[in-house]
Design a protein around this motif. Structure first.
Motif, mmCIF file in Angstrom:
data_model
loop_
_atom_site.group_PDB
_atom_site.id
_atom_site.type_symbol
_atom_site.label_atom_id
_atom_site.label_comp_id
_atom_site.label_asym_id
_atom_site.label_seq_id
_atom_site.Cartn_x
_atom_site.Cartn_y
_atom_site.Cartn_z
ATOM 1 N N LYS A 37 0.833 -1.209 0.000
ATOM 2 C CA LYS A 37 0.000 0.000 0.000
ATOM 3 C C LYS A 37 0.864 1.253 0.000
ATOM 4 O O LYS A 37 0.532 2.254 -0.644
ATOM 5 N N ALA A 38 1.982 1.208 0.727
ATOM 6 C CA ALA A 38 2.863 2.367 0.809
ATOM 7 C C ALA A 38 3.451 2.700 -0.558
ATOM 8 O O ALA A 38 3.495 3.872 -0.982
ATOM 9 N N PHE A 39 3.892 1.682 -1.299
ATOM 10 C CA PHE A 39 4.472 1.925 -2.618
ATOM 11 C C PHE A 39 3.400 2.336 -3.626
ATOM 12 O O PHE A 39 3.648 3.176 -4.499
ATOM 13 N N ALA A 40 2.210 1.752 -3.532
ATOM 14 C CA ALA A 40 1.120 2.142 -4.425
ATOM 15 C C ALA A 40 0.729 3.593 -4.188
ATOM 16 O O ALA A 40 0.512 4.368 -5.137
ATOM 17 N N ASN A 41 0.654 4.004 -2.933
ATOM 18 C CA ASN A 41 0.317 5.389 -2.607
ATOM 19 C C ASN A 41 1.413 6.333 -3.074
ATOM 20 O O ASN A 41 1.130 7.412 -3.626
ATOM 21 N N ALA A 42 2.682 5.932 -2.869
ATOM 22 C CA ALA A 42 3.787 6.774 -3.318
ATOM 23 C C ALA A 42 3.756 6.959 -4.829
ATOM 24 O O ALA A 42 4.050 8.045 -5.343
ATOM 25 N N ALA A 43 3.394 5.904 -5.555
ATOM 26 C CA ALA A 43 3.298 6.005 -7.010
ATOM 27 C C ALA A 43 2.234 7.026 -7.401
ATOM 28 O O ALA A 43 2.447 7.842 -8.311
ATOM 29 N N ARG A 44 1.087 6.999 -6.726
ATOM 30 C CA ARG A 44 0.023 7.966 -7.025
ATOM 31 C C ARG A 44 0.483 9.386 -6.747
ATOM 32 O O ARG A 44 0.224 10.306 -7.530
ATOM 33 N N GLN A 45 1.150 9.575 -5.621
ATOM 34 C CA GLN A 45 1.596 10.921 -5.257
ATOM 35 C C GLN A 45 2.682 11.423 -6.208
ATOM 36 O O GLN A 45 2.686 12.594 -6.614
ATOM 37 N N LEU A 46 3.591 10.533 -6.579
ATOM 38 C CA LEU A 46 4.657 10.919 -7.498
ATOM 39 C C LEU A 46 4.092 11.246 -8.874
ATOM 40 O O LEU A 46 4.587 12.138 -9.571
ATOM 41 N N ASP A 47 3.058 10.541 -9.268
ATOM 42 C CA ASP A 47 2.417 10.783 -10.555
ATOM 43 C C ASP A 47 1.744 12.152 -10.591
ATOM 44 O O ASP A 47 1.577 12.739 -11.662
ATOM 45 N N ALA A 48 1.387 12.670 -9.414
ATOM 46 C CA ALA A 48 0.629 13.915 -9.354
ATOM 47 C C ALA A 48 1.504 15.159 -9.319
ATOM 48 O O ALA A 48 1.017 16.261 -9.588
ATOM 49 N N VAL A 49 2.790 15.023 -8.997
ATOM 50 C CA VAL A 49 3.641 16.209 -8.918
ATOM 51 C C VAL A 49 3.968 16.697 -10.321
ATOM 52 O O VAL A 49 3.903 15.941 -11.290
ATOM 53 N N SER A 50 4.320 17.964 -10.429
ATOM 54 C CA SER A 50 4.499 18.581 -11.742
ATOM 55 C C SER A 50 5.944 18.986 -11.996
ATOM 56 O O SER A 50 6.220 20.042 -12.552
ATOM 57 N N VAL A 51 6.876 18.148 -11.579
ATOM 58 C CA VAL A 51 8.295 18.403 -11.834
ATOM 59 C C VAL A 51 8.913 17.147 -12.429
ATOM 60 O O VAL A 51 8.347 16.065 -12.346
ATOM 61 N N THR A 52 10.082 17.306 -13.024
ATOM 62 C CA THR A 52 10.750 16.173 -13.647
ATOM 63 C C THR A 52 11.465 15.328 -12.600
ATOM 64 O O THR A 52 11.678 15.763 -11.461
ATOM 65 N N LEU A 53 11.857 14.137 -13.015
ATOM 66 C CA LEU A 53 12.599 13.269 -12.109
ATOM 67 C C LEU A 53 13.928 13.902 -11.732
ATOM 68 O O LEU A 53 14.350 13.837 -10.560
ATOM 69 N N ASP A 54 14.598 14.539 -12.683
ATOM 70 C CA ASP A 54 15.879 15.186 -12.387
ATOM 71 C C ASP A 54 15.708 16.269 -11.328
ATOM 72 O O ASP A 54 16.561 16.415 -10.437
ATOM 73 N N GLU A 55 14.623 17.013 -11.427
ATOM 74 C CA GLU A 55 14.376 18.062 -10.433
ATOM 75 C C GLU A 55 14.115 17.462 -9.062
ATOM 76 O O GLU A 55 14.525 18.011 -8.029
#
Length: 557
Positions: free
Chosen positions: A28-46
Motif C-alpha cells: 500500500k505504501a508503494f502504491a500510494n507513493a506512485a500515485r503521489q509521485l504521478d501527481a507532482v508537476s516536476v521532472t525526475l531530475d528536479e
C-alpha cells in the motif's frame, strides 16, 4: 528514466507484493507513493536535487531509496527480487478485465494457472468454478476479455507509441548524415492505438552505408532483421519497429506508401501510377488530386480533384480557449481548484470547467449536495480573484441504471454545465445501454454526454451502444457528446465523427483531467479531432466561456 517510468516501477512493485501476499502495508505504501509521485508537476531530475524527493507526500525513506536506485540504474533491488519470485505470466493475468492481484494469486497458487494461455485452457476445461470467487458469470467475463486481448494483442496506446517514437527519433537525429526521421503508419494517421512504428529515415545517398551502421548501433532498438530494405526490431518499450532509409528525392513517395492506409493507397493507385517524388504534395499533384491530410487517409474518404476545394484544416492548440471536464481534490483529483485554475492560466486558457464526481461515485469521493455548495463558494471566490479567467461550475453526474441522474433537478439547475456519464452497471445489452444514455440526454439540465461507451482502449470494449440512435437523440435535444481525450479512452470513437458533425452535434475536447499534467491530454484529443476534422464552430473548447454558457442555456433551464 523519467518520472513516469519510475511511477510505473513503483506500481509494478506494489502489485508484485500483492501477488506474493507477504507485506500488505509495504504494498500500500508503494502504491500510494506512485500515485503521489504521478501527481507532482516536476521532472525526475528536479526531484533528485537536494531533499525535494522527501517532500513528496507518501514518499518515505524506503520508497525514496527505491526511486534513487531506479533513477540511476532503471530498476531497484527490491523490485528485481520480487520479479524473480513471480512468473511473468502471472503478471499478465491482470490484463484480463476484472482480474486483480487477489484473483491472480488464487489462480497461480491454487489453480496452477500462471499465464494467459493457462487461463484460457482452464476456462475451456471448466476447472475454475470450484475455486471461491470464480463463478460462472466471472469466468464468462474472463473468456470475453481474453478474446478481446487476442484481438488487440501487440498494439499500444497512442501516448505509449508516441513516447517510443520520440525516444528513437532523438537518437536518430544525432547520427551524421540523417536529414530527417518520420514515423508513419497508424501513428501518423492519428489512430487511437498503434501496432508498430513505421520509421522512414531520410539521408544523403552518399552516406547511406554509414548511416545504416550507426542505426545498427542504436541502443534503443534491438534489431532482429536487417537483411532486407525494411529492417525489423523491437524498441525497449516492447514496440515493434520497421525502419528503412531513403534519399530526399523519394521521400514524398515513401511517406505516402508508409502512412497508408492500405485502402487509401489502393484508391490512389486506381487513379494512376504513384510516382517517385520528393514531397507528398508532388505525389498528389501528379495524380491530379488535392493533398489529403494524414489523419484523413482512411477507408471511404472521397478524394478531391485538384480543382476542388482543399480539405478543411484541423483544430490547433491555439484555437482552444477553455477545457471542460476537470477533476479536483473535491472528488478524486490530485490537485486543488486553485492549482488547476493557475495551471490553466499558465497554459494561456481563458476558462476551466470543473466536473467533479457526484455522490453515487463513492469510490471517487463523489460530492454530496452540501459539498457542491461549498465548492461553488470557493469557485466564486477564485473567480473574483483570478478574473478575467473564469472557472465554470460543473459536475460529472452519474447516470444511474434507470437513466435518471444522481442529483435532483433543483441542484442540477445551479450548475453552469452538466456532464452526464455512466460509471457503474456496465453489463447491459445494446438496447439497455442506448435507452439509459438517451434518457439522460433527454434531461433538460444535461449538456454533455461523457465518454459515451465507457471503453478503455486495449483493456475493455465498453458497453454496446446504438450510435445512430444515440447521435440522433443528442441532435434532437441539442446536446453535445465529448471526445474524452484521456489516451486510455479517446471516446467518442472517431469513426462516428462524420455522422455527429452532419447532425451539428458539438464535440468538446475534454481531457477528463485528474492532475495538472492530465490537462495536457488535450494533445491526444486534438490529434483525434483531426480525423473529423472537428471544426471550431462545433467544438465548445474553442468557444468563449460566455458562448458555451449561452449554448447550455439554449436547451434547458
Amino acid at each position: 528514466m523519467t518520472r513516469a517510468d519510475v511511477v510505473a516501477l513503483l506500481e509494478e512493485y506494489a502489485t508484485l507484493l500483492d501477488l506474493i501476499n507477504e507485506d500488505e502495508f509495504r504494498a500500500k505504501a508503494f502504491a500510494n507513493a506512485a500515485r503521489q509521485l504521478d501527481a507532482v508537476s516536476v521532472t525526475l531530475d528536479e526531484l533528485m536535487v537536494g531533499d525535494r524527493l522527501s517532500k513528496v507526500r507518501g514518499v518515505g525513506a524506503s520508497v525514496a531509496q527505491a526511486i534513487r536506485e531506479a533513477a540511476e540504474s532503471g530498476t531497484f533491488a527490491d523490485l528485481e527480487n520480487a520479479r524473480a519470485r513471480v512468473p511473468s505470466g502471472v503478471f499478465d493475468l491482470m490484463k484480463v478485465e476484472g482480474l486483480g492481484p487477489k484473483k491472480a494469486r488464487t489462480l497461480w497458487k491454487e489453480a496452477n494457472v500462471a499465464s494467459l494461455a493457462d487461463l484460457e485452457a482452464a476456462i475451456a476445461a471448466g476447472t475454475l468454478t470450484k475455486f471461491s470467487g470464480f463463478g460462472g458469470k466471472t469466468v464468462e467475463k474472463f473468456r470475453a476479455s481474453l478474446e478481446f486481448l487476442k484481438k488487440t494483442g501487440g498494439r499500444k496506446l497512442r501516448h505509449q507509441a508516441k513516447a517510443a517514437a520520440v525516444d528513437i527519433e532523438e537518437s536518430l537525429r544525432l547520427i551524421p548524415g540523417v536529414l530527417s526521421a518520420h514515423f508513419c503508419g497508424s501513428l501518423r494517421r492519428c489512430m487511437e492505438t498503434v501496432g508498430d512504428l513505421d520509421c522512414i529515415v531520410c539521408a544523403d545517398p552518399a552516406q547511406h552505408d554509414t548511416v545504416k551502421k550507426s542505426i545498427l548501433a542504436l541502443g534503443v532498438v534491438e534489431w532482429t532483421s536487417t537483411e532486407d530494405q525494411i529492417w525489423s526490431g523491437k524498441h525497449s518499450s516492447g514496440m515493434d519497429v520497421e525502419l528503412s532509409v531513403c534519399a530526399p528525392d523519394e521521400l514524398g513517395t515513401r511517406l505516402v506508401l508508409a502512412t497508408g492506409s492500405k485502402l487509401h493507397v489502393a484508391e490512389l493507385q486506381s487513379r494512376g501510377e504513384i510516382p517517385i517524388a520528393a514531397t507528398e504534395e508532388d505525389v498528389y499533384r501528379s495524380l491530379n488530386l488535392q493533398v489529403v491530410p494524414p489523419a484523413l487517409r482512411e477507408e471511404n474518404l472521397v478524394l478531391r480533384d485538384s480543382n476542388q476545394p482543399p480539405y478543411p484544416g484541423a483544430l490547433t492548440y491555439r484555437d482552444l480557449r477553455g477545457i471542460l471536464h476537470v477533476h479536483t481534490t473535491y472528488s478524486d483529483g490530485q490537485h486543488t481548484l486553485r492549482q488547476m485554475a493557475e495551471a490553466m492560466i499558465a497554459r494561456g486558457f481563458q476558462f476551466l470547467g470543473i466536473a467533479d464526481h457526484s455522490k453515487a461515485a463513492a469510490y471517487a469521493n463523489g460530492l454530496t449536495p452540501e459539498r457542491v455548495l461549498k465548492q461553488w463558494e470557493e469557485i466564486e471566490y477564485l473567480n473574483d480573484e483570478l478574473a478575467p479567467f473564469r472557472i465554470l461550475k460543473g459536475t460529472e453526474c452519474d447516470i444511474l441504471p434507470d437513466g435518471s441522474l444522481d442529483f435532483d433537478d433543483k441542484l442540477l439547475a445551479g450548475f453552469d454545465f452538466v456532464v452526464a456519464s455512466i460509471h457503474s452497471s456496465f453489463g447491459m445489452t445494446e438496447e439497455q445501454a442506448t435507452e439509459r444514455l438517451c434518457r439522460a440526454l433527454e434531461n433538460p439540465h444535461v449538456d454533455v454526454l461523457g465518454h459515451p461507451t465507457g471503453r478503455l482502449l486495449l483493456k475493455r470494449e465498453g458497453y454496446p451502444v446504438n450510435h445512430e440512435r444515440l447521435l440522433d437523440c443528442a441532435a434532437k435535444h441539442g446536446k453535445s457528446i465529448e471526445l474524452n481525450c484521456n489516451p486510455h479512452r479517446l471516446d467518442l470513437d472517431w469513426r462516428w465523427f462524420a455522422r455527429a458533425l452532419d447532425l451539428k452535434i458539438p464535440i468538446p475536447l475534454n481531457p477528463d483531467a485528474h492532475t495538472i499534467e492530465g490537462l495536457d491530454d488535450i494533445e491526444y484529443g486534438l490529434e483525434l479531432a483531426a480525423k473529423g476534422p472537428i471544426p471550431k464552430e462545433l467544438c465548445p473548447s474553442a468557444w468563449s466561456a460566455e458562448e458555451f454558457i449561452t449554448w447550455c442555456q439554449s436547451h434547458d433551464r
